[in-house]
Each structure stands twice: as C-alpha cells, then as structure tokens.
Scaffold this active site. Structure first.
Site, PDB file in Angstrom:
ATOM      1  CE  LYS A 133      -0.622   0.380   4.851  1.00 15.10           C
ATOM      2  NZ  LYS A 133       0.105   1.439   5.123  1.00 15.10           N
ATOM      3  CB  THR A 134       3.843   2.449   1.575  1.00 15.85           C
ATOM      4  OG1 THR A 134       3.337   1.793   3.060  1.00 15.85           O
ATOM      5  CG2 THR A 134       4.682   3.396   1.993  1.00 15.85           C
ATOM      6  CG  ASP A 151      -1.183   4.930   5.186  1.00 13.07           C
ATOM      7  OD1 ASP A 151      -1.797   3.695   4.767  1.00 13.07           O
ATOM      8  OD2 ASP A 151       0.091   4.616   5.651  1.00 13.07           O
ATOM      9  CD  GLU A 152      -2.057   1.461   8.242  1.00 11.87           C
ATOM     10  OE1 GLU A 152      -2.973   0.863   8.183  1.00 11.87           O
ATOM     11  OE2 GLU A 152      -0.920   1.220   8.260  1.00 11.87           O
ATOM     12  CD  GLN A 173      -3.724  -5.639   8.226  1.00 10.59           C
ATOM     13  OE1 GLN A 173      -2.840  -5.337   9.022  1.00 10.59           O
ATOM     14  NE2 GLN A 173      -3.524  -5.385   6.987  1.00 10.59           N
ATOM     15  NE  ARG A 231       0.896  -8.429  11.042  1.00 12.00           N
ATOM     16  CZ  ARG A 231       0.788  -7.495   9.682  1.00 12.00           C
ATOM     17  NH1 ARG A 231       1.746  -6.460   9.336  1.00 12.00           N
ATOM     18  NH2 ARG A 231      -0.537  -7.669   9.051  1.00 12.00           N
TER      19      ARG A 231
END
Length: 648
Positions: free
Chosen positions: A28-29, A214-215, A245, A604
């Site tokens: 995503k970044t 973002d997020e 998430q 993770r």
C-alpha cells in the site's frame, strides 16, 4: 518495486473518490508514493494542494524519504504530509481566534488529563481510580462524536454518562480558562469549526486539490467527518485501508466508516489489492479461512506468488512455563537449522503481562531479546519535568506545569505556601503563576517565600522573552540555571539509572534544537509547535525501538504493537479462550475484532508461523483449566502440523 495491474489502476483513479482495500503485505505504501508522483508529474497537480494524512510522524517521514527518488526537494516541501493531529493543529493555528483561543495554547497528555480529572472529582463519591479511567474514556468518546458538554447533556444514554457529564463540564471549563487543549481537541475543534463555519470550510477545501489517507481502518468518526468536510468541494481523494485489520475500537475506530464512505460518496471507486508480497501461500490461506468467519461488507482473498511454504505448527503445553520453554526450544533449533538471526523471530501475545514468563526463560537461557513495551519516551520523569518548564514558559496559565516544576529542583516552597497560593488564585480566578506575581499575595506569605516566588516568576518571564528571538537557548538555560544534571545525579542512588536519565535529556535536547533551528529540508519551527508535534506522532514511542531494531535480539510484543511489521518467523502464544479471544470480548459477544487481531498476528509471518496454547494457567493465585482458542479450530486442518515433543 514493479507495480502490478491492480496497483497501477489504483494510481490512475484521480477524478473520483477512491477506496483502496489494501490487504496485509500488498504494497500500500508504494501505491501512495506512486500516486503522489503521478498526481504531480502526469496530472500536473500543484504540490501545495496535495495533502497526505498518516497516523504517525514515522509513517509521514517514510513517505517523504521515498519521494526523494522521484521528486525535487521543493516539490516535497510543498506537499503537506502529516498526521491527522498535525493537520488539526495546522487548522487551529490558523483559526485560533475563531475558536476562542490565544495563540500560546498548550497541550495536555493523558497523564495530565488524569491529574486534572483527579482534582475535579476529589472529595466526591466518585473519587476512585476505576471511575477516573471511565471518566477519561467517556470524555474522549464524547469528543470523538463531536459532542461538547452542552450537546453531550442532550444525548445522555446511560447512568455512567449521566454521572460523567458534570465533570466533563468542569473539565471543559478548566481547559478553556487556562488556554489548554487535550489530544482529542486537535481533531474535535477543527472539525466542529469546519462543520459550523461555511467560510472557513470553503477556505480549507480550496487549499486541498487532492487528499490521500493512509490506514483508513484506524480512523474514528470525528476523523471521518474531518475528511468529509475537507473533501466536499471536489471529492477528489484516495483512502487506503484494510477492513480486516481494524483492531482499535477502544480508540474509536469502527467498521462503520467503510459503510459511511460508500453511502456518502455514491461515485466511490473501490479497488481491492489482494496480492501479498510478504507471506507464503500456506499462511495466507489460513488467514483467509480464519477471517471468512467474520461478516464483511467488503470481502478480500489474499494470494501469494511466493510458493506454498511451511505448514503452521501448533504446540500444546501444560502451563505457561512449559509453553515458554517449548517456544524457545523451537526457536533455538529453527535458528540453527535455517541459519537465521534472533531478530528474525517475534513472539506475539494479546496482553503485555504474558511476556513475563517468556522473558524469565530468555534471561535464564541467556538469549538476547527486546520487549516493545509501548512506553512513551515522554513518560520519563526528567522529560516530563523539562516539558513542564517549556509549557509554562509558553503558557503562564498552565497550572499543572507550574505545580510540577515549582519545586523541581527544590526551591523551598512548601505545601502550606502552595495551598495559600491555590486559594488566592481560585478566589481571584487567575492562574497560579499570575497569582505568584500578584502584589496582594505578599500579605499572606512570609517575605522569604515571596522573594523565592518572585525570583522564580522573574526567571520564567526572562526565558519567555527568548521565544521569538532564540528559542533554542531556552532549554539550555533551564538546564544550566537549575543545575539539573547535578540534581539528577543526586536524586538517583543508582549511577546507571542517573546516567540513563542524562542520556535521555541530551537526546531530547538534540531533537528539540534540530526542530527549532531547521535544516536544508525542514523549516525552523516555533517552540509551541515542536512541543505539540512531540504529542502528535509516534516519536515518543519509537525512540527505543529505533535504537534496538539493528541489534540481533528476539522481538517480544503485543499483536497490536506488531501491526505494520513483518518477521521471518512468528510465534503467537496464549491461544486460549479468555486470552485470545479476550474474556471481555466473549462476555460482550464481540468476537469479530479479536478474530481480526488474530488475522493481523498471522499475517506478520513471512515463512513460518507457530501457534501455542496451554491446558492450565495460574490466574489470581489459582490454577485454572483452559480451553484452546476457537480460532485454532477455524484454521484449515491441512495447513496445520502439531509439534509433539517433551522437554528434557
């Protein structure tokens, strides 16, 4: 990173609102970075009118650094890349008069909020620590819902709210009287202002030609309202998030924001990024099957081209001591066999207390480790002292700052004097600092005490005079004039502790001066803005992590703290009913967020995942029988392999 077709499609949707559902590890970044570059280079957007919002200063800094490869320094400086709270602060700084504030306002952190509320409820039937925490949480909830005390009183829905409203009114009155904001105000105040003032709203909407967030899954309702108010002029925005998430409901995050986005923006484009670049196929398949047990408004299915990988291991242990021994035995064997380092391994858990037994075993076996405690750098006593000095220099109405430093180091101003000063200030409706400079106080105090108060207030006023000319000298003068380093050395008996405190001060001083002076990339900041910046991002929580990330140490942290991170091998311990899922979520019937938390933990892992549970544990001094977590039974059986070995 070469962008896939879905990522490229997401980058080039610019004329309509866009929701990018970015699954774990889906890059995503990179999409955010490349979209900013495309807006400027391909679509000729003015960098000054591009705003990118993140949740931490660390994330904002990462975006800035990665833009260096494709944009000029001037272009990057023109883009507003900040946290939500920094943007809120920017609006408040520009509109403070309309908000009824003075320009020298200061900010309370959570500890100071608690101190203030403790004073407010003192000598009432509610003066206990349990109610204090509930009160703080309730005030935060009201502000997240954009309810001031007057509106909150009209929306009381429970006996707790009825009990809290009176204290909320007093709390709000104190903040306004003393020109102080709390952390929630940085979103609460600008959002209400934009909502209620058409001219201000239009002015800020015209400043923003394109907004990126973002997020998105972590925002609360007030932050959503802020986004909506800022974007209403042209509705050109992109939000990036993962509904699977969303694990911060206790901070106000709700799945509702995804529904609201679809409802409020009918022309919303939805892009699903499902290709994962982190984990093996086995791990992703297990994560997909687990999260499918939640009812989702937007469904995703992660996939990987990295191969199937290793099966997921499950260990059953007799108790938590046996569990720690087995986990560490597995890590030692796996590390040697696969030629890995300790920092490639992470042990995750639901709650911080679970680390104690694991830590004891790691110490016993002499294995290097680092615990991500989440403790703020600014929780250190010496940093709190220095921040209080700086706050009082900026805002003479900050009573809590005054009380913290008036005798730190000792100035021989006793409790009796402070009690008289408080009464005088209360009667005359002035701050403690102003009261200490008032000539009328001389008839109530001894001459020697008055002299000490005058010396203190004169010194603070002298330091305040540096604010506009050379703010970088202020902290240096505080340390020298109070002989603070010598005081620290004498205060702590342990030399190692006192030296660590001094290192903290030096680090803090360097960071402060760096921001006050500026450099080739960053403009000099005002002292008041620097202090609030410290509160607005993750600078406070990341210092120790940054210092330790390069060391070869086994990583221990909560699953919440692991979000955004990745490790070659992940071990999740304590997978029992009542632990994960947490017993409160079972009682409340709210298992969905706990399942999302488990999903975050699983994703993770890059190459290997180990899950662990105990048959018995000691709780409140008693040994209790436990059931395996329901989440273990929701995983696909063909992806699981049980490890059956005994300890020697």
């Amino acid at each position: 990173m070469i962008l896939n077709k879905i990522q490229q499609k997401a980058i080039h949707i610019i004329n309509n609102p866009c929701l990018i559902l970015a699954g774990a590890g889906s890059g995503k970044t990179s999409v955010i970075i490349n979209k900013i570059i495309a807006l400027i280079k391909i679509y000729q957007y003015d960098p000054k009118k591009i705003f990118a919002l993140t949740f931490t200063n660390k994330a904002a800094k990462e975006i800035e650094l990665r833009l260096f490869e494709k944009l000029t320094i001037n272009q990057i400086q023109d883009i507003t890349i900040s946290t939500f709270h920094s943007l809120g602060l920017k609006i408040i700084r520009n509109e403070y008069k309309l908000l009824g504030l003075k320009s020298n306002f200061t900010l309370f952190d959570e500890n100071e909020q608690l101190r203030l509320l403790k004073n407010i409820i003192y000598n009432t039937d509610n003066s206990n620590v349990f109610f204090l925490k509930k009160l703080l949480y309730q005030i935060s909830c009201w502000k997240n819902k954009l309810l001031n005390p007057n509106l909150a009183r009209k929306h009381i829905n429970s006996s707790l709210e009825k009990n809290c409203i009176f204290f909320y009114e007093q709390y709000d009155y104190f903040l306004k009287q003393h020109n102080i904001l709390d952390f929630n105000d940085l979103i609460f105040l600008p959002t209400l202002l934009l909502k209620n003032n058409v001219n201000v709203r239009l002015r800020w909407q015209k400043k923003i030609q394109y907004l990126l967030v973002d997020e998105y899954q972590d925002i609360n309702i007030s932050q959503y309202e802020l986004i909506k108010l800022l974007c209403d002029y042209n509705s050109n925005f992109t939000v990036v998030g993962d509904n699977d998430q969303s694990i911060y409901s206790w901070r106000g995050a709700q799945q509702k924001i995804f529904h609201l986005l679809k409802y409020d923006f009918q022309n919303l484009n939805i892009i699903k990024m499902e290709q994962n670049y982190r984990s093996s196929g086995c791990i992703l398949h297990a994560a997909n099957i687990l999260i499918s047990n939640n009812t989702n408004f937007f469904n995703k299915k992660l996939f990987s081209k990295l191969g199937y990988g290793n099966k997921i291991y499950i260990i059953m242990s007799i108790n938590e001591i046996n569990e720690a021994q087995k986990i560490i035995k597995f890590i030692k064997k796996h590390r040697i066999k696969n030629n890995k380092k300790y920092k490639d391994y992470a042990i995750l858990y639901r709650s911080n207390y679970q680390a104690r037994v694991v830590e004891s075993e790691l110490i016993y076996q002499d294995i290097p480790y680092y615990i991500h405690s989440g403790r703020s750098f600014f929780d250190s006593l010496e940093i709190k002292d220095l921040l209080a000095y700086l706050r009082l220099i900026i805002n003479h109405n900050d009573d809590l700052a005054f009380l913290r430093i008036i005798n730190t180091p000792n100035r021989r101003i006793g409790l009796v004097t402070l009690k008289k000063l408080k009464n005088f200030a209360k009667i005359n409706q002035i701050s403690l600092f102003i009261a200490s400079t008032d000539q009328r106080i001389t008839v109530k105090l001894m001459k020697s005490v008055v002299l000490r108060l005058n010396n203190f207030s004169s010194w603070i006023l002298k330091l305040s005079s540096f604010l506009s000319v050379s703010p970088e000298k202020i902290l240096k003068n505080i340390l020298q004039d109070t002989n603070y380093f010598a005081w620290i050395m004498s205060y702590y008996d342990d030399v190692i502790i006192s030296e660590k405190r001094i290192q903290n001060i030096i680090f803090f001083s360097n960071q402060l001066n760096k921001m006050l002076v500026g450099d080739n990339f960053n403009l000099p900041m005002k002292l008041e803005d620097v202090l609030i910046r410290f509160f607005c991002g993750d600078f406070n929580n990341s210092i120790q992590d940054d210092e330790n990330q390069e060391l070869d140490q086994l990583q221990l942290m909560t699953i919440h703290a692991s979000k955004g991170l990745e490790f070659s091998v992940v071990c999740i311990i304590g997978l029992e009913e009542g632990t994960l899922p947490h017993h409160k979520s079972i009682i409340d019937g709210n298992i969905t967020e706990e399942r999302r938390l488990m999903y975050v933990g699983i994703t993770r892992a890059k190459n290997q995942l180990l899950l662990s549970f105990c048959k018995k544990k000691k709780k409140f001094g008693m040994v209790v029988d436990l059931k395996p977590s329901r989440f273990l039974f929701e995983l696909p059986k063909k992806e699981i392999s049980w490890i059956k070995y005994t300890m020697k």
